[in-house]
Design a protein around this motif. Structure first.
Motif, mmCIF file in Angstrom:
data_model
loop_
_atom_site.group_PDB
_atom_site.id
_atom_site.type_symbol
_atom_site.label_atom_id
_atom_site.label_comp_id
_atom_site.label_asym_id
_atom_site.label_seq_id
_atom_site.Cartn_x
_atom_site.Cartn_y
_atom_site.Cartn_z
ATOM 1 N N LEU A 50 29.176 63.373 6.582
ATOM 2 C CA LEU A 50 29.985 62.643 5.224
ATOM 3 C C LEU A 50 28.989 61.086 5.087
ATOM 4 N N ILE A 51 28.846 60.705 5.423
ATOM 5 C CA ILE A 51 27.975 59.326 5.353
ATOM 6 C C ILE A 51 26.638 59.386 5.091
ATOM 7 N N ASN A 52 25.730 59.997 6.047
ATOM 8 C CA ASN A 52 24.528 60.728 5.202
ATOM 9 C C ASN A 52 24.227 61.330 3.829
ATOM 10 N N ASP A 53 25.924 62.231 4.035
ATOM 11 C CA ASP A 53 24.649 62.754 2.371
ATOM 12 C C ASP A 53 25.567 62.038 1.516
ATOM 13 N N ALA A 54 26.495 61.663 1.371
ATOM 14 C CA ALA A 54 27.710 61.191 0.742
ATOM 15 C C ALA A 54 27.586 59.779 0.101
ATOM 16 N N LEU A 55 27.118 58.781 0.952
ATOM 17 C CA LEU A 55 26.681 57.556 0.879
ATOM 18 C C LEU A 55 25.860 57.161 0.401
ATOM 19 N N TYR A 56 25.567 55.487 0.154
ATOM 20 C CA TYR A 56 23.741 55.221 0.166
ATOM 21 C C TYR A 56 23.773 54.275 1.330
ATOM 22 N N SER A 57 22.609 54.140 1.565
ATOM 23 C CA SER A 57 22.596 53.122 2.701
ATOM 24 C C SER A 57 23.493 51.971 3.685
ATOM 25 N N ASP A 58 23.536 51.314 2.582
ATOM 26 C CA ASP A 58 24.576 50.285 2.661
ATOM 27 C C ASP A 58 25.454 50.360 1.440
ATOM 28 N N PRO A 59 26.488 51.233 2.469
ATOM 29 C CA PRO A 59 27.471 51.783 1.217
ATOM 30 C C PRO A 59 29.136 49.656 1.908
ATOM 31 N N TRP A 60 29.607 50.210 0.332
ATOM 32 C CA TRP A 60 31.207 49.884 1.151
ATOM 33 C C TRP A 60 32.429 50.695 0.495
ATOM 34 N N TRP A 61 33.576 50.666 1.497
ATOM 35 C CA TRP A 61 34.800 51.391 1.025
ATOM 36 C C TRP A 61 35.755 50.072 0.884
ATOM 37 N N ARG A 62 36.761 50.538 -0.141
ATOM 38 C CA ARG A 62 37.670 48.989 -0.224
ATOM 39 C C ARG A 62 38.775 49.952 -0.757
ATOM 40 N N ASP A 63 39.765 49.530 0.456
ATOM 41 C CA ASP A 63 41.077 50.750 0.593
ATOM 42 C C ASP A 63 41.990 49.704 0.472
ATOM 43 N N LEU A 64 43.473 49.749 -0.898
ATOM 44 C CA LEU A 64 44.567 48.872 -0.927
ATOM 45 C C LEU A 64 45.420 50.422 -0.193
ATOM 46 N N PHE A 65 45.720 49.846 0.734
ATOM 47 C CA PHE A 65 47.124 50.705 1.771
ATOM 48 C C PHE A 65 47.008 52.178 1.829
ATOM 49 N N ALA A 66 46.383 52.948 0.574
ATOM 50 C CA ALA A 66 45.666 54.483 0.995
ATOM 51 C C ALA A 66 45.820 54.948 2.270
ATOM 52 N N LEU A 67 45.005 54.417 2.780
ATOM 53 C CA LEU A 67 44.362 54.832 4.499
ATOM 54 C C LEU A 67 44.727 54.238 5.703
ATOM 55 N N THR A 68 45.282 52.951 4.949
ATOM 56 C CA THR A 68 45.834 51.382 6.250
ATOM 57 C C THR A 68 46.604 50.721 5.927
ATOM 58 N N MET A 604 62.314 54.519 4.087
ATOM 59 C CA MET A 604 62.282 56.113 3.940
ATOM 60 C C MET A 604 61.343 56.199 5.082
ATOM 61 N N GLY A 605 61.517 55.388 6.401
ATOM 62 C CA GLY A 605 60.123 56.104 7.781
ATOM 63 C C GLY A 605 59.416 56.523 7.476
ATOM 64 N N VAL A 606 58.311 56.229 6.566
ATOM 65 C CA VAL A 606 57.066 56.703 6.198
ATOM 66 C C VAL A 606 55.872 55.928 6.255
ATOM 67 N N TYR A 607 56.449 54.889 6.617
ATOM 68 C CA TYR A 607 55.410 54.085 7.155
ATOM 69 C C TYR A 607 55.124 53.761 7.762
ATOM 70 N N SER A 608 53.525 54.059 7.887
ATOM 71 C CA SER A 608 53.178 54.029 9.857
ATOM 72 C C SER A 608 51.863 53.075 10.588
ATOM 73 N N GLY A 609 52.408 51.923 9.801
ATOM 74 C CA GLY A 609 52.024 50.286 9.613
ATOM 75 C C GLY A 609 50.207 50.356 9.486
ATOM 76 N N ARG A 610 50.166 49.326 9.254
ATOM 77 C CA ARG A 610 48.798 48.703 9.557
ATOM 78 C C ARG A 610 47.427 48.924 10.065
ATOM 79 N N TYR A 611 46.500 49.235 9.745
ATOM 80 C CA TYR A 611 45.497 49.704 10.857
ATOM 81 C C TYR A 611 44.648 48.426 11.014
ATOM 82 N N LYS A 612 44.539 48.586 12.305
ATOM 83 C CA LYS A 612 44.136 47.158 12.475
ATOM 84 C C LYS A 612 43.143 46.975 13.335
ATOM 85 N N ALA A 613 42.330 48.081 13.336
ATOM 86 C CA ALA A 613 40.913 47.692 13.950
ATOM 87 C C ALA A 613 40.288 47.080 12.783
#
Length: 613
Positions: A50-68, A604-613
């Protein structure tokens, strides 16, 4: 590959890429091929590919609450790889579908294909955006990827085709205040509290807004009479209910106050006015917040709520000076300044050189009052026309739905967006050259802004998108930097005198003494020194039981990622389920949905907590 430092981040210009885009670009076909590749790599969980084929060599990923469940930016292949390894499988990110693609050339040396897409996770519905750049090996890859939480799969907003269907005509009654405790208490009935309440209502979450003033909108009605919104109307719409197209570009404060009252009524928001939250404490046994609310009569009500949204903004800073008790004149703080009319025939000193100070000084000058502005630090100033209209053109906002503009605005990581801001700021400075030269000659100290980015960083370190701010990282204090609404020309023309480059030593009986030995005799001092630490409101509600320095910072930037601190998430683990929400209208419109979705997910009990890494 090690991640790059944000301080060395660069735009993917043709010089950096080592190539230029082809003359003919079939954006949709390229975007569809990239989406197919990206989706396949996500589905196979092959992160290296994914990183080698789909992303530029100096990439950025910003997430607003969807995955983190957080506001996070990841920069560089190493950090993105770690993030994806931790979150792809856990969140079941997938079902990626192309929405649209647009070839854009913001500058002659900068071109990309903006690709919008939808996706789902185990609990969420999302929208994303990628910016594809043409790499030196003639392959289009994503320089940036953005993933945003748009909704919860099992709990859609009750809007549009999902709104309530009630055929019982003639039986509607207005919503009444709760007799039972709501799930959410919202402290503050201004634009912020109302926006969050509207979002919660759409998700079916019971809530109560308490507003200390007698009427919704009084926080605007009680400000100075000449006040208007400093941002243009097209960026200031509120959720679900846009301003009329006949309204002026800059909305007068009283007009906006009436709009807030109308908004609360039209959206049937449950507001109790003349009601203050006076204290709260965490009930360890029930894991709820016990809150006391009080009327001016002294009557009290005790609530037990699962969540508390603090939407009261920033408290005004009550700056004091040595010797001020000896001063025989009048000292008025900007929060109490209504009009300069009472000061006709007197000499006035305005302490401060930001938006409130400019408004107060301009009001004085308009009435022929002898007024001096005392400037404590350099400020970035820009004109409304052409400056602001270059930074926020109506064509950009009004050509497409507001939510689409919001998505695009928030898609770029801060440390990349600053480079675009620097270019815009340089153009604005050229536009404003005569005004800036005139201000300098008059003694007003101007600034290019942090990293020469104009209002960009001050905005993010303070509280507005087009209202500039300066931020003290130790106290979280805020002051609005000026957008010229006439005061600059009055300074240039000498109708507003300037005092700068010195400090106030002390007040005297007849005025102010500065540390260069000069004195200024005045009758009135208007103290316009901005806003204080937002945490003070929470500390006071906790009756001082939690020290201020143990409450996480609210607002300002994490310098590593450029993301805003504290706001729009709860303050766990220090203060779980306490949600500070603040900012200007554009930020509140956008992030009020994220706050409501997080609260709904927790309920509703579907909140899994913030990604901390």
């Amino acid at each position: 590959m090690p991640s790059s430092s944000p301080s060395t981040s660069t735009l993917p210009t043709s010089d950096v890429l080592g190539t230029t885009s082809p003359e003919s670009v079939e954006a949709e076909a390229i975007a569809r091929a990239w989406i197919n590749l990206f989706a396949a790599r996500v589905a196979s969980q092959d992160i290296d590919a994914l990183i080698n084929d789909a992303l530029y060599s100096d990439p950025w990923w910003r997430d607003l609450f969807a995955l983190t469940w957080d506001i996070r930016t990841f920069h560089g292949r190493r950090d993105i790889s770690q993030f994806l390894a931790d979150r792809l499988a856990t969140t079941r990110f997938g079902d990626i579908e192309l929405l649209k693609a647009t070839y854009q050339t913001p500058y002659p040396d900068l071109a990309w294909i903006a690709v919008s897409f939808t996706f789902v996770t185990d609990v969420a519905l999302g929208r994303g955006e990628a910016r594809l750049v043409y790499c030196s090996d003639k392959i289009w890859r994503a320089a940036t990827v953005y993933t945003n939480l748009e909704g919860l799969r099992s709990y859609p907003e009750r809007v549009g085709p999902r709104r309530d269907f009630n055929p019982d005509l003639g039986k509607w009654i207005p919503r009444a205040s709760f007799t039972e405790d709501p799930d959410v208490l919202i402290i503050g009935g201004g634009q912020t509290g109302l926006s969050v309440a509207a979002r919660l209502d759409a998700l079916g979450v019971s809530n109560l807004v308490v507003e200390a003033d007698e009427r919704v909108g009084d926080s605007w009605r009680k400000r100075h009479e000449s006040l208007s919104l400093h941002g243009p109307i097209w960026q200031n719409h509120m959720p679900y209910f846009s301003f009329p197209t006949t309204w002026p570009v800059f909305i007068p404060a009283n007009k906006f106050a009436n709009w807030l009252e109308l908004y609360a009524d039209a959206l049937e928001i449950n507001v109790q006015t003349s009601t203050s939250a006076t204290s709260m404490h965490r009930n360890a046994e029930t894991q709820t917040w016990d809150v006391t609310i009080r009327k001016p009569s002294g009557s009290q009500r005790f609530l037990s709520v699962k969540h508390v949204v603090v939407a009261a903004g920033w408290p005004f800073k009550r700056t004091t000076f040595a010797g001020q008790d000896e001063f025989s004149g009048t000292i008025v703080h900007s929060e109490h300044f209504r009009s300069a009319a009472p000061y006709v025939g007197k000499k006035v000193l305005v302490v401060g050189a930001c938006s409130s100070a400019h408004d107060a000084a301009s009001d004085c000058a308009n009435l022929g009052i002898d007024v001096t502005m005392y400037q404590r630090s350099r400020q970035f100033v820009m004109s409304i026309n052409p400056g602001m209209l270059r930074a926020s053109p109506s064509a950009e906002w009004e050509a497409v739905p507001t939510e689409d503009v919001d998505r695009a605005k928030f898609a770029l990581p801060v440390h990349l967006a600053k480079h675009l801001a620097k270019r815009t700021a340089a153009l604005i400075r050229d536009d404003d050259r005569d005004m800036l030269d005139g201000l300098a000659k008059a003694g007003y100290l101007t600034s290019k802004g942090e990293e020469d980015a104009g209002a960009f960083f001050p905005l993010l370190r303070g509280s507005g998108y087009y209202l500039g701010t300066s931020h003290d990282t130790t106290s979280c204090s805020v002051t609005y930097r000026p957008i010229d609404r006439g005061a600059s020309q009055q300074i240039v023309d000498g109708k507003i005198k300037m005092k700068s480059g010195v400090n106030i030593e002390r007040f005297t009986r007849t005025g102010v003494r500065f540390n260069d030995g000069t004195e200024l005799d005045v009758d009135v001092v208007v103290v316009a020194t901005g806003f204080d630490d937002a945490r003070l409101i929470i500390r006071d509600l906790l009756a001082g039981t939690v020290p201020l320095d143990t409450i996480p910072p609210i607002w300002g930037l994490d310098d590593e990622t450029g993301e805003v601190l504290g706001a729009y998430r709860d303050l766990a683990p220090t203060l779980p389920d306490v949600w500070p929400v603040l900012g200007n209208l554009a930020w509140v419109r956008w992030f009020s949905r994220h706050v409501a979705l997080q609260i709904k997910a927790k309920l509703m009990g579907v909140y899994s907590g913030r990604y901390k890494a």
